[in-house]
Design a protein around this motif. Sequence first.
Motif, mmCIF file in Angstrom:
data_model
loop_
_atom_site.group_PDB
_atom_site.id
_atom_site.type_symbol
_atom_site.label_atom_id
_atom_site.label_comp_id
_atom_site.label_asym_id
_atom_site.label_seq_id
_atom_site.Cartn_x
_atom_site.Cartn_y
_atom_site.Cartn_z
ATOM 1 N N PHE A 35 -1.071 -41.327 -42.319
ATOM 2 C CA PHE A 35 -0.217 -42.270 -43.022
ATOM 3 C C PHE A 35 0.576 -41.614 -44.148
ATOM 4 O O PHE A 35 1.565 -42.165 -44.603
ATOM 5 C CB PHE A 35 -1.044 -43.448 -43.552
ATOM 6 C CG PHE A 35 -0.951 -44.658 -42.667
ATOM 7 C CD1 PHE A 35 -1.272 -44.569 -41.329
ATOM 8 C CD2 PHE A 35 -0.534 -45.880 -43.180
ATOM 9 C CE1 PHE A 35 -1.180 -45.673 -40.500
ATOM 10 C CE2 PHE A 35 -0.439 -46.991 -42.347
ATOM 11 C CZ PHE A 35 -0.770 -46.886 -41.011
ATOM 12 N N ASP A 36 0.125 -40.449 -44.635
ATOM 13 C CA ASP A 36 0.866 -39.791 -45.710
ATOM 14 C C ASP A 36 1.816 -38.719 -45.173
ATOM 15 O O ASP A 36 2.503 -38.038 -45.935
ATOM 16 C CB ASP A 36 -0.091 -39.182 -46.742
ATOM 17 C CG ASP A 36 -1.056 -38.174 -46.126
ATOM 18 O OD1 ASP A 36 -1.065 -38.049 -44.885
ATOM 19 O OD2 ASP A 36 -1.805 -37.533 -46.885
ATOM 20 N N GLU A 37 1.870 -38.542 -43.851
ATOM 21 C CA GLU A 37 2.771 -37.566 -43.253
ATOM 22 C C GLU A 37 4.200 -38.099 -43.290
ATOM 23 O O GLU A 37 4.457 -39.275 -42.987
ATOM 24 C CB GLU A 37 2.357 -37.287 -41.808
ATOM 25 C CG GLU A 37 3.165 -36.193 -41.134
ATOM 26 C CD GLU A 37 2.646 -35.896 -39.741
ATOM 27 O OE1 GLU A 37 3.401 -35.323 -38.940
ATOM 28 O OE2 GLU A 37 1.481 -36.256 -39.472
ATOM 29 N N LYS A 38 5.156 -37.243 -43.664
ATOM 30 C CA LYS A 38 6.535 -37.664 -43.802
ATOM 31 C C LYS A 38 7.188 -37.890 -42.439
ATOM 32 O O LYS A 38 7.004 -37.110 -41.502
ATOM 33 C CB LYS A 38 7.342 -36.618 -44.574
ATOM 34 C CG LYS A 38 7.003 -36.535 -46.054
ATOM 35 C CD LYS A 38 7.486 -37.765 -46.804
ATOM 36 C CE LYS A 38 7.239 -37.642 -48.292
ATOM 37 N NZ LYS A 38 7.690 -38.836 -49.043
ATOM 38 N N VAL A 39 7.935 -38.994 -42.336
ATOM 39 C CA VAL A 39 8.694 -39.286 -41.127
ATOM 40 C C VAL A 39 10.128 -39.608 -41.527
ATOM 41 O O VAL A 39 10.397 -40.068 -42.640
ATOM 42 C CB VAL A 39 8.090 -40.462 -40.335
ATOM 43 C CG1 VAL A 39 6.765 -40.082 -39.740
ATOM 44 C CG2 VAL A 39 7.947 -41.695 -41.216
ATOM 45 N N LEU A 40 11.055 -39.361 -40.612
ATOM 46 C CA LEU A 40 12.479 -39.537 -40.893
ATOM 47 C C LEU A 40 13.143 -40.240 -39.723
ATOM 48 O O LEU A 40 13.043 -39.791 -38.575
ATOM 49 C CB LEU A 40 13.136 -38.174 -41.132
ATOM 50 C CG LEU A 40 14.671 -38.140 -41.197
ATOM 51 C CD1 LEU A 40 15.148 -38.894 -42.432
ATOM 52 C CD2 LEU A 40 15.170 -36.701 -41.228
ATOM 53 N N SER A 41 13.822 -41.345 -40.011
ATOM 54 C CA SER A 41 14.589 -42.040 -38.979
ATOM 55 C C SER A 41 15.837 -41.232 -38.649
ATOM 56 O O SER A 41 16.500 -40.707 -39.548
ATOM 57 C CB SER A 41 14.990 -43.437 -39.466
ATOM 58 O OG SER A 41 15.958 -44.010 -38.603
#
Length: 312
Positions: free
Chosen positions: A3-9
Motif C-alpha cells: 500500500f505504500d508503493e508508489k503508483v502513477l496513472s
Amino acid sequence: MEFDEKVLSDVHVTSENESVEGNDYTVSRFWFRVLPCGSCVSTCRGSEERDGVTDSDGDMVLSRRKNREDGEELNVLTIAHSLSTGLKDVGKQLWHGSLILADYLIHLQDKLQDKTVVELGAGTGLAGITASFFAKNVLCTDVGGDVLRLTEHNLDQNWNCLNLMKKKNYRVCQLDWMSENLVTDCGKYTITEEDVSLLNTAQIFIAGDVVYDNELTLAFLNTVYRLLSNPPSKSLYISMEKRLIFTLEDKDVVAPAYDYFCECLEALIETTSETGAQFHHQEIPVTFPQCFTYNRTKELIMCKIYTTFPDS
C-alpha cells in the motif's frame, strides 16, 4: 503490491490534456464535448477567458470553452489531482476508468434526468461531476478526509460549467466499505440523514476504476450487495481497466485483479438477498462516442450490475 508503493496513472502521459501549476495538487484541464440532447445541455456562451486569475480562495480560474480547428466548441473540466501516490491514495489520481465512465454518462444522459446518482469511490470526482450535469441529485462517496476534500473541491469548481444558472445538486460524504454498517466518523463528511435518504432512494450507482486490490474489491461488492438489495430495482454502472502483468507462477500475462473481481461477481450473481433481489450482470460494448480526450484501449471495460425483484 504494497500500500505504500508508489503508483502513477498514465492518463497524464497518453492523454492530450493541459496541466497548470496548482497549490497542493496539479490541476489539469480535460476538454470534452457533449452530444446534443435537446434542452438538457447549455452551451454556456459568454464565459470569459480568465486563465491566470484566482478566486477568493486562491484557486486558479480557468477558461471553460474553446473551439477546435473544425469549429466544434469544447467544454473543459479543471481537475485537481496528484501525479503519483501510494496505493492507498490512488483516489487522488485520475484514471482512464473515470474518463470512459464519464463518456458513458454523457451517452446515458437521458436516463439520468430526474434521478439521484450515487458514486462509489469518487476520488477526484470526475464521473460524479459529469453525472451532475444531467441528474437531479448526485451523492459522491469515498473514504478519508483528504480525498473527500479533493472530491468536493473539484465539484465546486466544475458542477455548473454547462449551465451557470443551475442550482447546486451534489453532496459529498464518507461511505466506508470496510465498516460493518458503512458509516464511520469523518468530521464534516460524516454521513447525514439527508445522505442516507439519497442512498436509499437512488436507483443509479456508478463506480470508476475501483478494482485494483482484492480486499477492497470484496468489500466493494459486499457494499453493492447492501445498497442494491432493497426495492425498487437499481443499477450500478462500473468501469475498470484490465491491468495485465506477467507472472512467473502463471508463465503468462494475466489480469489478477480483474479475474478476482469476476470471481466475486459470479458469487454475487448466484446470490438472492433476503428481500428477494436477484443480481444480474451485463457487459456494455465500448462502442459509445468518446467525448473526452484519452487513449481508449481494449483493456477498458464497462459493465452494468442490476437487480430485479419477483414482483417487478
